[in-house]
Design a protein around this motif. Structure first.
Motif, PDB file in Angstrom:
ATOM      1  N   ALA A 278      75.866  28.631  48.611  1.00  0.00           N
ATOM      2  CA  ALA A 278      76.684  28.868  49.798  1.00  0.00           C
ATOM      3  C   ALA A 278      77.862  27.907  49.852  1.00  0.00           C
ATOM      4  CB  ALA A 278      75.829  28.733  51.054  1.00  0.00           C
ATOM      5  N   ASN A 279      77.662  26.673  49.405  1.00  0.00           N
ATOM      6  CA  ASN A 279      78.715  25.664  49.463  1.00  0.00           C
ATOM      7  C   ASN A 279      79.918  26.040  48.601  1.00  0.00           C
ATOM      8  OD1 ASN A 279      79.315  22.559  50.156  1.00  0.00           O
ATOM      9  ND2 ASN A 279      79.902  22.945  48.029  1.00  0.00           N
ATOM     10  N   VAL A 280      79.692  26.630  47.427  1.00  0.00           N
ATOM     11  CA  VAL A 280      80.820  26.904  46.526  1.00  0.00           C
ATOM     12  C   VAL A 280      81.736  27.991  47.064  1.00  0.00           C
ATOM     13  CG1 VAL A 280      79.448  26.210  44.516  1.00  0.00           C
ATOM     14  CG2 VAL A 280      79.672  28.656  45.079  1.00  0.00           C
ATOM     15  N   THR A 281      81.313  28.734  48.079  1.00  0.00           N
ATOM     16  CA  THR A 281      82.146  29.796  48.641  1.00  0.00           C
ATOM     17  C   THR A 281      83.056  29.283  49.741  1.00  0.00           C
ATOM     18  OG1 THR A 281      80.570  30.456  50.376  1.00  0.00           O
ATOM     19  CG2 THR A 281      80.280  31.439  48.195  1.00  0.00           C
ATOM     20  N   ARG A 282      83.009  27.974  50.046  1.00  0.00           N
ATOM     21  CA  ARG A 282      83.705  27.429  51.212  1.00  0.00           C
ATOM     22  C   ARG A 282      84.613  26.266  50.827  1.00  0.00           C
ATOM     23  NH1 ARG A 282      81.254  28.878  55.947  1.00  0.00           N
ATOM     24  NH2 ARG A 282      82.049  27.037  57.000  1.00  0.00           N
ATOM     25  N   HIS A 283      85.683  26.085  51.616  1.00  0.00           N
ATOM     26  CA  HIS A 283      86.539  24.909  51.453  1.00  0.00           C
ATOM     27  C   HIS A 283      85.900  23.683  52.099  1.00  0.00           C
ATOM     28  CE1 HIS A 283      89.991  26.950  49.702  1.00  0.00           C
ATOM     29  NE2 HIS A 283      89.878  27.907  50.614  1.00  0.00           N
ATOM     30  N   GLY A 284      85.153  23.866  53.188  1.00  0.00           N
ATOM     31  CA  GLY A 284      84.510  22.750  53.870  1.00  0.00           C
ATOM     32  C   GLY A 284      83.224  22.365  53.169  1.00  0.00           C
ATOM     33  N   LEU A 285      83.180  21.177  52.586  1.00  0.00           N
ATOM     34  CA  LEU A 285      82.043  20.781  51.768  1.00  0.00           C
ATOM     35  C   LEU A 285      80.841  20.430  52.639  1.00  0.00           C
ATOM     36  CD1 LEU A 285      83.870  18.600  49.110  1.00  0.00           C
ATOM     37  CD2 LEU A 285      83.655  21.075  49.269  1.00  0.00           C
ATOM     38  N   GLY A 286      79.671  20.993  52.256  1.00  0.00           N
ATOM     39  CA  GLY A 286      78.456  20.754  53.018  1.00  0.00           C
ATOM     40  C   GLY A 286      78.434  21.477  54.350  1.00  0.00           C
ATOM     41  N   SER A 287      79.288  22.492  54.502  1.00  0.00           N
ATOM     42  CA  SER A 287      79.453  23.114  55.820  1.00  0.00           C
ATOM     43  C   SER A 287      78.824  24.500  55.939  1.00  0.00           C
ATOM     44  CB  SER A 287      80.950  23.225  56.156  1.00  0.00           C
ATOM     45  OG  SER A 287      81.618  24.059  55.214  1.00  0.00           O
ATOM     46  N   ALA A 288      78.032  24.926  54.955  1.00  0.00           N
ATOM     47  CA  ALA A 288      77.409  26.253  55.031  1.00  0.00           C
ATOM     48  C   ALA A 288      76.451  26.325  56.203  1.00  0.00           C
ATOM     49  CB  ALA A 288      76.670  26.559  53.729  1.00  0.00           C
ATOM     50  N   ASP A 289      76.383  27.500  56.848  1.00  0.00           N
ATOM     51  CA  ASP A 289      75.493  27.632  57.995  1.00  0.00           C
ATOM     52  C   ASP A 289      74.101  28.093  57.556  1.00  0.00           C
ATOM     53  OD1 ASP A 289      77.241  30.400  58.068  1.00  0.00           O
ATOM     54  OD2 ASP A 289      75.145  30.733  58.589  1.00  0.00           O
ATOM     55  N   ALA A 290      73.137  27.833  58.423  1.00  0.00           N
ATOM     56  CA  ALA A 290      71.733  28.081  58.097  1.00  0.00           C
ATOM     57  C   ALA A 290      71.450  29.549  57.823  1.00  0.00           C
ATOM     58  CB  ALA A 290      70.843  27.567  59.232  1.00  0.00           C
ATOM     59  N   GLU A 291      72.088  30.449  58.574  1.00  0.00           N
ATOM     60  CA  GLU A 291      71.822  31.881  58.384  1.00  0.00           C
ATOM     61  C   GLU A 291      72.289  32.350  57.017  1.00  0.00           C
ATOM     62  OE1 GLU A 291      69.958  33.787  60.291  1.00  0.00           O
ATOM     63  OE2 GLU A 291      69.624  31.962  61.452  1.00  0.00           O
ATOM     64  N   ALA A 292      73.438  31.875  56.569  1.00  0.00           N
ATOM     65  CA  ALA A 292      73.923  32.244  55.233  1.00  0.00           C
ATOM     66  C   ALA A 292      72.981  31.727  54.151  1.00  0.00           C
ATOM     67  CB  ALA A 292      75.335  31.694  55.024  1.00  0.00           C
ATOM     68  N   ILE A 293      72.481  30.519  54.341  1.00  0.00           N
ATOM     69  CA  ILE A 293      71.564  29.942  53.357  1.00  0.00           C
ATOM     70  C   ILE A 293      70.274  30.750  53.300  1.00  0.00           C
ATOM     71  CG2 ILE A 293      70.145  27.912  52.834  1.00  0.00           C
ATOM     72  CD1 ILE A 293      72.461  26.216  54.030  1.00  0.00           C
ATOM     73  N   ARG A 294      69.736  31.102  54.454  1.00  0.00           N
ATOM     74  CA  ARG A 294      68.495  31.894  54.479  1.00  0.00           C
ATOM     75  C   ARG A 294      68.691  33.249  53.806  1.00  0.00           C
ATOM     76  NH1 ARG A 294      68.298  29.763  59.920  1.00  0.00           N
ATOM     77  NH2 ARG A 294      66.799  28.041  60.006  1.00  0.00           N
ATOM     78  N   ALA A 295      69.840  33.871  54.017  1.00  0.00           N
ATOM     79  CA  ALA A 295      70.105  35.160  53.380  1.00  0.00           C
ATOM     80  C   ALA A 295      70.191  35.019  51.861  1.00  0.00           C
ATOM     81  CB  ALA A 295      71.396  35.756  53.928  1.00  0.00           C
ATOM     82  N   LEU A 296      70.811  33.946  51.398  1.00  0.00           N
ATOM     83  CA  LEU A 296      70.966  33.739  49.955  1.00  0.00           C
ATOM     84  C   LEU A 296      69.646  33.361  49.277  1.00  0.00           C
ATOM     85  CD1 LEU A 296      74.389  31.867  49.858  1.00  0.00           C
ATOM     86  CD2 LEU A 296      73.898  34.121  48.909  1.00  0.00           C
ATOM     87  N   GLU A 297      68.686  32.835  50.039  1.00  0.00           N
ATOM     88  CA  GLU A 297      67.389  32.497  49.449  1.00  0.00           C
ATOM     89  C   GLU A 297      66.747  33.700  48.774  1.00  0.00           C
ATOM     90  OE1 GLU A 297      64.509  30.063  51.576  1.00  0.00           O
ATOM     91  OE2 GLU A 297      66.092  29.513  52.996  1.00  0.00           O
ATOM     92  N   GLU A 298      66.986  34.888  49.310  1.00  0.00           N
ATOM     93  CA  GLU A 298      66.405  36.103  48.740  1.00  0.00           C
ATOM     94  C   GLU A 298      66.944  36.394  47.348  1.00  0.00           C
ATOM     95  OE1 GLU A 298      63.969  37.727  50.264  1.00  0.00           O
ATOM     96  OE2 GLU A 298      64.080  36.228  51.878  1.00  0.00           O
ATOM     97  N   LEU A 299      68.095  35.801  47.008  1.00  0.00           N
ATOM     98  CA  LEU A 299      68.735  36.053  45.715  1.00  0.00           C
ATOM     99  C   LEU A 299      68.463  34.954  44.687  1.00  0.00           C
ATOM    100  CD1 LEU A 299      72.218  37.281  46.989  1.00  0.00           C
ATOM    101  CD2 LEU A 299      70.180  38.653  46.467  1.00  0.00           C
ATOM    102  N   VAL A 300      67.668  33.956  45.089  1.00  0.00           N
ATOM    103  CA  VAL A 300      67.343  32.841  44.182  1.00  0.00           C
ATOM    104  C   VAL A 300      66.053  33.156  43.427  1.00  0.00           C
ATOM    105  CG1 VAL A 300      66.744  30.393  44.026  1.00  0.00           C
ATOM    106  CG2 VAL A 300      68.493  31.158  45.663  1.00  0.00           C
ATOM    107  N   ALA A 301      66.084  32.984  42.115  1.00  0.00           N
ATOM    108  CA  ALA A 301      64.896  33.187  41.285  1.00  0.00           C
ATOM    109  C   ALA A 301      64.297  31.832  40.924  1.00  0.00           C
ATOM    110  CB  ALA A 301      65.253  33.947  40.014  1.00  0.00           C
ATOM    111  N   VAL A 302      63.031  31.631  41.270  1.00  0.00           N
ATOM    112  CA  VAL A 302      62.314  30.400  40.925  1.00  0.00           C
ATOM    113  C   VAL A 302      61.117  30.793  40.070  1.00  0.00           C
ATOM    114  CG1 VAL A 302      61.122  28.348  41.773  1.00  0.00           C
ATOM    115  CG2 VAL A 302      63.038  29.318  43.076  1.00  0.00           C
ATOM    116  N   GLU A 303      61.125  30.351  38.811  1.00  0.00           N
ATOM    117  CA  GLU A 303      60.101  30.755  37.843  1.00  0.00           C
ATOM    118  C   GLU A 303      59.374  29.518  37.312  1.00  0.00           C
ATOM    119  OE1 GLU A 303      59.954  32.709  33.336  1.00  0.00           O
ATOM    120  OE2 GLU A 303      61.873  32.337  34.339  1.00  0.00           O
ATOM    121  N   GLN A 304      58.055  29.543  37.389  1.00  0.00           N
ATOM    122  CA  GLN A 304      57.299  28.425  36.846  1.00  0.00           C
ATOM    123  C   GLN A 304      57.271  28.524  35.330  1.00  0.00           C
ATOM    124  OE1 GLN A 304      53.888  27.490  39.166  1.00  0.00           O
ATOM    125  NE2 GLN A 304      52.887  26.304  37.556  1.00  0.00           N
ATOM    126  N   ILE A 305      57.494  27.382  34.664  1.00  0.00           N
ATOM    127  CA  ILE A 305      57.519  27.335  33.200  1.00  0.00           C
ATOM    128  C   ILE A 305      56.522  26.293  32.728  1.00  0.00           C
ATOM    129  CG2 ILE A 305      59.904  28.137  33.026  1.00  0.00           C
ATOM    130  CD1 ILE A 305      60.796  25.238  32.707  1.00  0.00           C
TER     131      ILE A 305
END
Length: 308
Positions: A278-305
């Motif tokens: 979320a941060n890389v889409t913004r000019h304000g660093l560290g300024s992403a909002d919680a709702e955007a982060i929660r929505a993007l969590e669905e697109l994160v792949a976490v795989e145990q190796i």
């Protein structure tokens, strides 16, 4: 009582940017630096943050106003004469042109003692402590990170470090609950042989043996992470990049927020990757909002190796 994180941020940065908005040049003055970006993201996730810093000279006085009154950050600071970290960038041509950049003055013995004391006080009143770096080398001695990590860790606080180089070496001596570092930083330090998954996993396990309970190594596509029992490969969503600066700090803050509110390390990795994306889409660093982060969590792949 709301969860709270203390952030050791010895030299916040006064940022001055000149931009052209059509009608002529416009001046933007903000507070910046690693610790502030982490504090911003923590606050957006509902975690109170206390920034522990040194404010030097006229620039430091202005930084104090920006942090307290504009950013709304809880600030514990020592205020002294001297030069604060600052930069001036000219972006009227579309690219950043550096006009000036200073890391600020090194802190003297008495300033260091005072900053150490207020960081201990803030850390003991918090659920976790993030140790972030200064704007440049020589501002604080590297061994202050070993001391803070050891003292706060022995007091039962979760210590998270976002450091590289000699500061990383020292914080490992003190012992750290979570260490976040990038693949580029590890290669520069000679701690990783490459940026492939096998090399980064080997480096993570070595960092674990050296004093980090959990390790997160970020790279362009995501991260490799380990704790005492497992290892993970993390892949974040590919988004259009506005500014990559601060993405690792957003990850660190989101991981911290998740862990101190009872989340698992795997859940922390997922949220951290979403916050970094979320941060890389913004000019304000560290300024992403919680709702955007929660929505993007669905697109994160976490795989145990497998751990080697």
């Amino acid at each position: 009582m709301s969860p709270r994180v203390a952030i050791f941020a010895p030299s916040p940065v006064l940022t001055v940017t000149i931009e052209d908005h059509g009608g002529g040049p416009d001046l933007h003055v903000h507070a910046g630096g690693q610790g502030l970006w982490q504090a911003r993201l923590l606050e957006s996730l509902g975690v109170e943050a206390t920034l522990c810093a040194a404010l030097l000279g006229e620039s430091g006085a202005l930084l104090g106003h920006l942090l307290r009154d504009v950013e709304g950050i809880d600030l514990m600071a020592i205020e002294r004469d001297g030069r604060a970290a600052a930069y001036v960038h000219d972006r009227r041509g579309g690219e950043r042109v550096e006009v000036m950049d200073t890391a600020g003055d090194a802190l003297g013995r008495h300033e260091l003692d005072d900053l150490y004391g207020l960081t201990l006080r803030a850390g003991l009143d918090a659920d976790a402590v993030i140790l972030s770096g200064p704007a440049g080398d020589g501002v604080v001695p590297d061994d202050i990170y070993a001391r803070l990590a050891a003292d706060l860790g022995h007091a039962g606080r979760l210590v998270i470090a976002d450091l590289a180089g000699a500061r990383l070496d020292h914080v490992l001596e003190g012992g750290v609950g979570v260490l976040k570092v990038s693949d580029e930083e590890l290669e520069q330090d000679g701690r990783a042989d490459g940026d492939d998954d096998d090399s980064l996993l080997a480096a993570a396990l070595e960092l674990q043996r050296a004093g980090a309970e959990r390790v997160i190594i970020t790279h362009q596509l995501g991260a490799i992470a380990v704790d005492a029992e497992a290892a993970w490969r993390v892949r974040g969503p590919e988004l259009q990049v506005v500014d990559t600066r601060g993405s690792g700090d957003s990850l660190t803050a989101a991981v911290t927020a998740t862990l101190i509110t009872g989340g698992t390390f795997e859940a922390a990795l997922r949220r951290g990757a979403a916050a970094g994306a979320a941060n890389v889409t913004r000019h304000g660093l560290g300024s992403a909002d919680a709702e955007a982060i929660r929505a993007l969590e669905e697109l994160v792949a976490v795989e145990q190796i497998e751990r080697n």
